[in-house]
Scaffold this motif. Structure first.
Motif, PDB file in Angstrom:
ATOM      1  N   LYS A 418       0.850  -1.214   0.000  1.00 46.38           N
ATOM      2  CA  LYS A 418       0.000   0.000   0.000  1.00 46.38           C
ATOM      3  C   LYS A 418       0.874   1.249   0.000  1.00 46.38           C
ATOM      4  CE  LYS A 418      -3.843  -1.955   2.518  1.00 46.38           C
ATOM      5  NZ  LYS A 418      -4.534  -2.001   3.787  1.00 46.38           N
ATOM      6  N   LEU A 419       1.878   1.251   0.886  1.00 47.05           N
ATOM      7  CA  LEU A 419       2.752   2.421   0.984  1.00 47.05           C
ATOM      8  C   LEU A 419       3.570   2.579  -0.293  1.00 47.05           C
ATOM      9  CD1 LEU A 419       3.856   1.833   4.665  1.00 47.05           C
ATOM     10  CD2 LEU A 419       2.592   3.827   3.836  1.00 47.05           C
ATOM     11  N   PHE A 420       4.002   1.463  -0.839  1.00 42.50           N
ATOM     12  CA  PHE A 420       4.783   1.500  -2.077  1.00 42.50           C
ATOM     13  C   PHE A 420       3.941   2.109  -3.201  1.00 42.50           C
ATOM     14  CE2 PHE A 420       6.410  -0.279  -6.030  1.00 42.50           C
ATOM     15  CZ  PHE A 420       7.783  -0.117  -5.891  1.00 42.50           C
ATOM     16  N   LYS A 421       2.684   1.651  -3.309  1.00 41.73           N
ATOM     17  CA  LYS A 421       1.808   2.189  -4.362  1.00 41.73           C
ATOM     18  C   LYS A 421       1.629   3.689  -4.193  1.00 41.73           C
ATOM     19  CE  LYS A 421      -0.864  -1.906  -5.180  1.00 41.73           C
ATOM     20  NZ  LYS A 421      -2.002  -2.663  -4.710  1.00 41.73           N
ATOM     21  N   GLN A 422       1.496   4.091  -2.939  1.00 44.28           N
ATOM     22  CA  GLN A 422       1.204   5.498  -2.674  1.00 44.28           C
ATOM     23  C   GLN A 422       2.423   6.391  -2.888  1.00 44.28           C
ATOM     24  OE1 GLN A 422      -0.596   5.729   1.168  1.00 44.28           O
ATOM     25  NE2 GLN A 422      -1.220   7.856   0.912  1.00 44.28           N
ATOM     26  N   HIS A 423       3.592   5.914  -2.498  1.00 41.48           N
ATOM     27  CA  HIS A 423       4.745   6.810  -2.475  1.00 41.48           C
ATOM     28  C   HIS A 423       5.830   6.467  -3.489  1.00 41.48           C
ATOM     29  CE1 HIS A 423       3.201   8.669   1.164  1.00 41.48           C
ATOM     30  NE2 HIS A 423       2.992   7.457   1.650  1.00 41.48           N
ATOM     31  N   CYS A 424       5.891   5.233  -3.977  1.00 40.70           N
ATOM     32  CA  CYS A 424       7.033   4.807  -4.794  1.00 40.70           C
ATOM     33  C   CYS A 424       6.648   4.429  -6.212  1.00 40.70           C
ATOM     34  CB  CYS A 424       7.727   3.603  -4.153  1.00 40.70           C
ATOM     35  SG  CYS A 424       7.894   3.697  -2.364  1.00 40.70           S
ATOM     36  N   ALA A 425       5.402   3.879  -6.362  1.00 40.63           N
ATOM     37  CA  ALA A 425       5.059   3.226  -7.626  1.00 40.63           C
ATOM     38  C   ALA A 425       4.882   4.200  -8.785  1.00 40.63           C
ATOM     39  CB  ALA A 425       3.803   2.384  -7.449  1.00 40.63           C
ATOM     40  N   ALA A 426       4.788   5.488  -8.503  1.00 38.86           N
ATOM     41  CA  ALA A 426       4.670   6.443  -9.606  1.00 38.86           C
ATOM     42  C   ALA A 426       5.953   6.420 -10.444  1.00 38.86           C
ATOM     43  CB  ALA A 426       4.408   7.842  -9.070  1.00 38.86           C
ATOM     44  N   CYS A 427       7.080   6.072  -9.863  1.00 30.78           N
ATOM     45  CA  CYS A 427       8.341   6.011 -10.594  1.00 30.78           C
ATOM     46  C   CYS A 427       8.865   4.572 -10.701  1.00 30.78           C
ATOM     47  CB  CYS A 427       9.400   6.865  -9.908  1.00 30.78           C
ATOM     48  SG  CYS A 427       8.917   8.582  -9.718  1.00 30.78           S
ATOM     49  N   HIS A 428       8.852   3.877  -9.563  1.00 34.98           N
ATOM     50  CA  HIS A 428       9.452   2.545  -9.548  1.00 34.98           C
ATOM     51  C   HIS A 428       8.464   1.488  -9.997  1.00 34.98           C
ATOM     52  CE1 HIS A 428      13.316   3.336  -7.604  1.00 34.98           C
ATOM     53  NE2 HIS A 428      12.699   4.197  -6.803  1.00 34.98           N
ATOM     54  N   PRO A 448       3.962   0.279 -15.978  1.00 36.52           N
ATOM     55  CA  PRO A 448       4.354   0.057 -17.377  1.00 36.52           C
ATOM     56  C   PRO A 448       5.382   1.073 -17.894  1.00 36.52           C
ATOM     57  CG  PRO A 448       2.080   0.807 -17.235  1.00 36.52           C
ATOM     58  CD  PRO A 448       2.545   0.624 -15.822  1.00 36.52           C
ATOM     59  N   ASN A 449       5.417   2.254 -17.288  1.00 35.05           N
ATOM     60  CA  ASN A 449       6.368   3.272 -17.757  1.00 35.05           C
ATOM     61  C   ASN A 449       7.245   3.762 -16.611  1.00 35.05           C
ATOM     62  OD1 ASN A 449       5.243   3.450 -20.481  1.00 35.05           O
ATOM     63  ND2 ASN A 449       3.470   4.291 -19.404  1.00 35.05           N
ATOM     64  N   PRO A 450       8.121   2.894 -16.126  1.00 36.80           N
ATOM     65  CA  PRO A 450       8.888   3.286 -14.944  1.00 36.80           C
ATOM     66  C   PRO A 450       9.925   4.355 -15.260  1.00 36.80           C
ATOM     67  CG  PRO A 450       9.652   1.165 -15.751  1.00 36.80           C
ATOM     68  CD  PRO A 450       8.487   1.554 -16.606  1.00 36.80           C
ATOM     69  N   THR A 451      10.176   5.209 -14.296  1.00 43.07           N
ATOM     70  CA  THR A 451      11.247   6.199 -14.425  1.00 43.07           C
ATOM     71  C   THR A 451      12.270   5.990 -13.315  1.00 43.07           C
ATOM     72  OG1 THR A 451       9.909   7.739 -13.160  1.00 43.07           O
ATOM     73  CG2 THR A 451       9.808   7.945 -15.531  1.00 43.07           C
ATOM     74  N   ILE A 473      22.418  -4.205 -17.339  1.00 40.68           N
ATOM     75  CA  ILE A 473      22.558  -2.960 -16.571  1.00 40.68           C
ATOM     76  C   ILE A 473      21.816  -1.794 -17.214  1.00 40.68           C
ATOM     77  CG2 ILE A 473      24.826  -2.443 -17.603  1.00 40.68           C
ATOM     78  CD1 ILE A 473      25.508  -1.120 -14.844  1.00 40.68           C
ATOM     79  N   SER A 474      21.804  -1.746 -18.543  1.00 40.42           N
ATOM     80  CA  SER A 474      21.117  -0.631 -19.198  1.00 40.42           C
ATOM     81  C   SER A 474      19.738  -1.016 -19.700  1.00 40.42           C
ATOM     82  CB  SER A 474      21.966  -0.095 -20.351  1.00 40.42           C
ATOM     83  OG  SER A 474      23.129   0.512 -19.843  1.00 40.42           O
ATOM     84  N   SER A 475      19.195  -2.139 -19.162  1.00 39.80           N
ATOM     85  CA  SER A 475      17.834  -2.513 -19.569  1.00 39.80           C
ATOM     86  C   SER A 475      16.828  -1.776 -18.674  1.00 39.80           C
ATOM     87  CB  SER A 475      17.659  -4.026 -19.451  1.00 39.80           C
ATOM     88  OG  SER A 475      17.665  -4.397 -18.089  1.00 39.80           O
ATOM     89  N   ALA A 476      15.557  -1.844 -19.115  1.00 47.82           N
ATOM     90  CA  ALA A 476      14.512  -1.021 -18.480  1.00 47.82           C
ATOM     91  C   ALA A 476      14.377  -1.292 -16.986  1.00 47.82           C
ATOM     92  CB  ALA A 476      13.178  -1.258 -19.174  1.00 47.82           C
TER      93      ALA A 476
END
Lengths: 651, 191
Positions: A418-428, A448-451, A473-476
């Protein structure tokens, strides 16, 4: 001997009048003979007796307060000998009672058995029905689980909309402005004291009047008159046993009554629904927009109850009786249709594929599909949460005195995602590899579009090895995310440089072997708890890897560079360029990193877009509190309590 | 049992005897009931306090017009227990592009009090119970045809500066966590 027994019986009868009482109870004439159609009232009495008996035993275990209600029901369900059966019987018999009530009611109206002189007894019957529904409503809340809590929340909010007295009524029902201890004590007093007491009182009157007027027999000439005992009692008993068998069957089939996760006022339950026999009312309310709701919730049901109470007088004429029968058909048919439509709405996404719904090209269908999807997802999530919290409650630490909610709030397995979705999943991204076993794959929180890098298995051997793999190392999933400054950065150059075409196979193989040992050494830095079923990781590889990190690599690699040229590792190297590799991805390292990745210990000025979640000593200035960060980190590291009581290493 | 002739005739009923019997018996029965009812009515004499709650840092609410859900954490007293720092509800904060203050919307549905949901990226809020839909500013999508009798409840927002660190002013978003009765067109605070 028999003479003495007879004397004793005479003595007793002389003082109590028991013979007359028994005779009156058993020797009621049944004109036209005993019939199966007369059993329904008796089955209801039997059902109520079952509820009293099972209820009293449940009472011996139940403790009404917000920190003990769910907990004591958990105890009944999972630890008390046969507790699941006891609670299951109580739960399913409540449903059976509603069904039996409906049958009894239909029969009385259909036969016109409410006509003079039985009008008042019919009124008593309607009152009894309302009491039974009240018992069902109050009982639903008592386990204080998500389902009961949120459904009752809706129910009492509706009650608060009753004209004039609504808000005060709600306050009195829930014992204050908010749900809490007093809600449970009040509902329990109603459920186990006031309502059963009222039910017994009205039942005594109902049966007394029934005896006064006798059975309502349509055709007394059908067969010769018999006595209630034993002919009708035989049929009643067989019917009672059949009802019990059905209830037992349901209990065993479902493994007892459901217990969802503990009620959490801060955690909405999107699948809150009343018990099945109230679903029609729930669905009915969807027809009344805005302030018209009072019509759906009070005025129309109120009018219906008044009409029901008046049925004996309406039914005095033939037309009136036909009206009553027609109304009954409309009511029952309407309730059935509404129930079916409520179920159809909720399970729409299960019974229709998304493609079919999109192909319909109907926005209403799409909205219905989405709503149903949310319902089903919420239901599934609540089931998983319940399973987890029940697993924890049965664990070696038991439930703390602050209640089962504490178990949930302190559990990385439940709170992490839950916390990951709220705070981390927008990028990770948090995505298990394709070949992962299902119990790990279900943990995925895909983006699907990680940054930012995929954090699945962060710090574990495959993850570390990937950063030392020229192809990965340089993969998505690693440094190849969108807009990454690291995809073609120094670290990627360093790793990929060792696998240039100019270098021969032997050099490639040497670099590969060295990097594998470095990855093993880095994994040891994370200090995962050792997996229960495996021995220690390869100590030799770890020792060799450490030597490589602190200088050995320079001799193996073509670049002549080693880790401590850019990183700190224990006493060697220094911070300022790459992140500190000492205790890399250990609990402490990760917590400090999440708090402030731009700290000199980590990425410093090279930090990409990762926010500092708690860089300040003053917690008020931080985005995330320490506990949330710890929960996220523990979850990422797979550090949560397993069913066998052990903490375990990364997924 | 037939009546015996020897049975004494009932004494002549004096008004006084009847009155005393009724009053004495009535008092004996009604007193405990009255005391019980008075205790039962306790909740009507209690008033709820509306807490002002720090919900987030302003920097957690970018001005992109997208709602973000924040828990409302406050001390909660439940009868004999006091729970420090409990999640007592949730609000959605939405900051329009360029706006200084975010809009705070209570997550409690004005219809029947369910928790209104929002899926990140979605174009509207949806209530899971009776399927009310709200635009991102809290207005009902179908206006008066919506099941919900009014728009989502906007709560008073206050910005408080707590200090300057790293050259950045730290501003907190405080919300007055009001609670309104469900099912009415107007916002009627619950007591």
């Amino acid at each position: 001997m028999s003479n003495r027994r007879a004397k004793l019986a005479d003595w007793f009868d002389n003082r109590t009048g028991a013979r007359k009482l028994i005779h009156e109870a058993l020797y009621e004439p049944v004109p036209g003979g005993a019939r199966w159609r007369y059993v329904w009232g008796s089955t209801l009495v039997m059902a109520f007796a079952t509820q009293v008996i099972t209820g009293v035993f449940l009472w011996m275990f139940y403790s009404p307060s917000t920190t003990t209600a769910w907990e004591s029901v958990y105890y009944i369900q999972y630890e008390v000998t046969g507790g699941w059966l006891l609670r299951g019987l109580h739960h399913f018999m409540a449903s059976a009672m509603v069904v039996l009530l409906a049958i009894h009611f239909v029969q009385v109206v259909w036969d016109g058995a409410y006509r003079a002189p039985r009008e008042l007894n019919f009124v008593l019957g309607v009152v009894l029905m309302l009491i039974v529904l009240g018992l069902a409503l109050t009982g639903y809340l008592l386990p204080w689980d998500q389902k009961g809590y949120w459904a009752t929340n809706v129910g009492t909010n509706l009650a608060s909309q009753a004209p004039l007295v609504g808000p005060d009524l709600k306050k009195l029902a829930i014992g204050g402005s908010d749900y809490g201890h007093q809600t449970l004590t009040r509902f329990f007093a109603l459920h186990a004291g006031v309502l059963p007491g009222a039910l017994v009182a009205f039942l005594v009157l109902h049966i007394a009047l029934f005896r006064r007027h006798g059975l309502h027999v349509r055709n007394p000439q059908r067969a010769s008159t018999v006595m209630f005992w034993p002919d009708q009692v035989l049929k009643d008993s067989v019917a009672a046993l059949a009802v019990l068998a059905a209830v037992l069957g349901l209990t065993v089939y479902y493994g007892g009554a459901e217990l969802t996760a503990p009620a959490d006022p801060a955690n909405p339950y999107d699948a809150a629904r009343p018990e099945w026999y109230f679903l029609f009312l729930f669905q009915f309310l969807k027809w009344f927009p805005g302030e018209l709701e009072v019509w759906g919730a009070f005025i129309i049901p109120g009018i219906l109850v008044v009409v029901m109470l008046a049925m004996p007088w309406i039914g005095r004429s033939r037309a009136g009786h036909l009206f009553n029968v027609a109304l009954l058909c409309v009511l029952l048919g309407g309730a059935a249709l509404l129930t079916a439509s409520a179920v159809r709405d909720d399970y729409f996404a299960k019974w229709n594929s998304q493609d079919d719904v999109v192909a319909m090209n109907d926005p209403a269908a799409v909205a219905k599909y989405d709503a149903s999807r949310r319902f089903l997802d919420a239901k599934e999530q609540a089931e998983q949460e319940a399973e987890r919290v029940i697993e924890l409650a049965g664990g070696p630490d038991r439930i703390p005195p602050t209640g089962a909610l504490t178990l949930m709030y302190d559990d990385p397995y439940l709170q992490g995602p839950k916390l990951f979705k709220q705070h981390c999943a927008a990028c990770h991204n948090y995505e298990a590899p394709e070949d992962a076993p299902p119990e790990l794959a279900k943990l995925s929180v895909p983006n699907p579009n990680p940054t930012a890098p995929n954090l699945f298995g962060v710090g574990a051997l495959p993850w570390n090895a990937a950063f030392l793999d020229p192809d990965l190392i340089s993969s998505a999933h690693y440094y190849g995310y969108q807009g990454s400054p690291f995809a073609e950065g120094d670290m990627a150059d360093y790793v990929q440089g060792e696998f240039r075409d100019e270098l021969d196979e032997e050099q490639h193989a040497a670099a590969r072997a060295a990097f594998a040992q470095v990855a093993a050494a880095m994994t040891a830095e994370a200090q995962f708890a050792p997996p229960a079923d495996e021995g220690q990781a390869d100590d030799q590889a770890i020792a060799a890897g450490r030597k490589l990190i602190t200088g050995g690599l320079a001799e193996v690699l073509d670049s002549g560079m080693t880790c401590i040229d850019c990183h700190k590792f224990h006493d060697e190297g220094s911070n300022g360029y790459g992140p500190d590799l000492t205790d890399y991805m250990s609990r402490e390292w990760l917590i400090a990193f999440v708090k402030n990745p731009a700290d000199e210990r980590f990425y410093g000025d090279n930090n990409d877009r990762m926010p500092a979640f708690a860089p300040h000593d003053d917690p008020r200035r931080n985005q995330l509190d320490d506990k949330s960060i710890e929960l996220i980190v523990d979850w990422l590291r797979g550090d949560w309590q397993r069913p066998d009581g052990e903490s375990n290493s990364a997924p | 049992m037939s009546k015996s002739k020897n049975e004494p005739k009932p004494p002549r009923r004096s008004f006084l005897a009847v009155a005393v019997a009724l009053v004495a018996g009535g008092l004996a029965a009604v007193t405990p009931l009255a005391v019980g009812i008075a205790a039962f009515l306790t909740p009507l004499f209690r008033r709820r306090e509306t807490p002002s709650v720090r919900v987030a840092l302003l920097q957690q609410v970018p001005d992109d017009g997208m709602p973000r859900s924040f828990p409302v954490v406050a001390n909660r007293v439940d009868a004999w227990n006091r729970y420090p720092a409990q999640r007592i509800g949730a609000v959605y904060l939405v900051r329009e592009p360029g706006a200084e203050k975010p809009l705070a919307l209570s997550a409690k549905c004005p219809h029947a009090g369910c928790f209104i949901g929002y899926a990140p990226g979605a174009e509207m809020f949806t209530c899971p119970c009776h399927t009310s839909e709200f635009k991102l500013d809290g207005a009902r999508v179908h206006g008066d045809a919506e099941v919900s009798p009014r728009d989502m409840d906007a709560l008073p927002v206050e910005l408080r500066e707590v200090g300057i660190a790293d050259g950045l002013a730290h501003v907190e978003v405080w919300v007055q966590f009001l609670d309104f009765q469900t099912g009415h067109k107007e916002q009627i605070p619950t007591a």
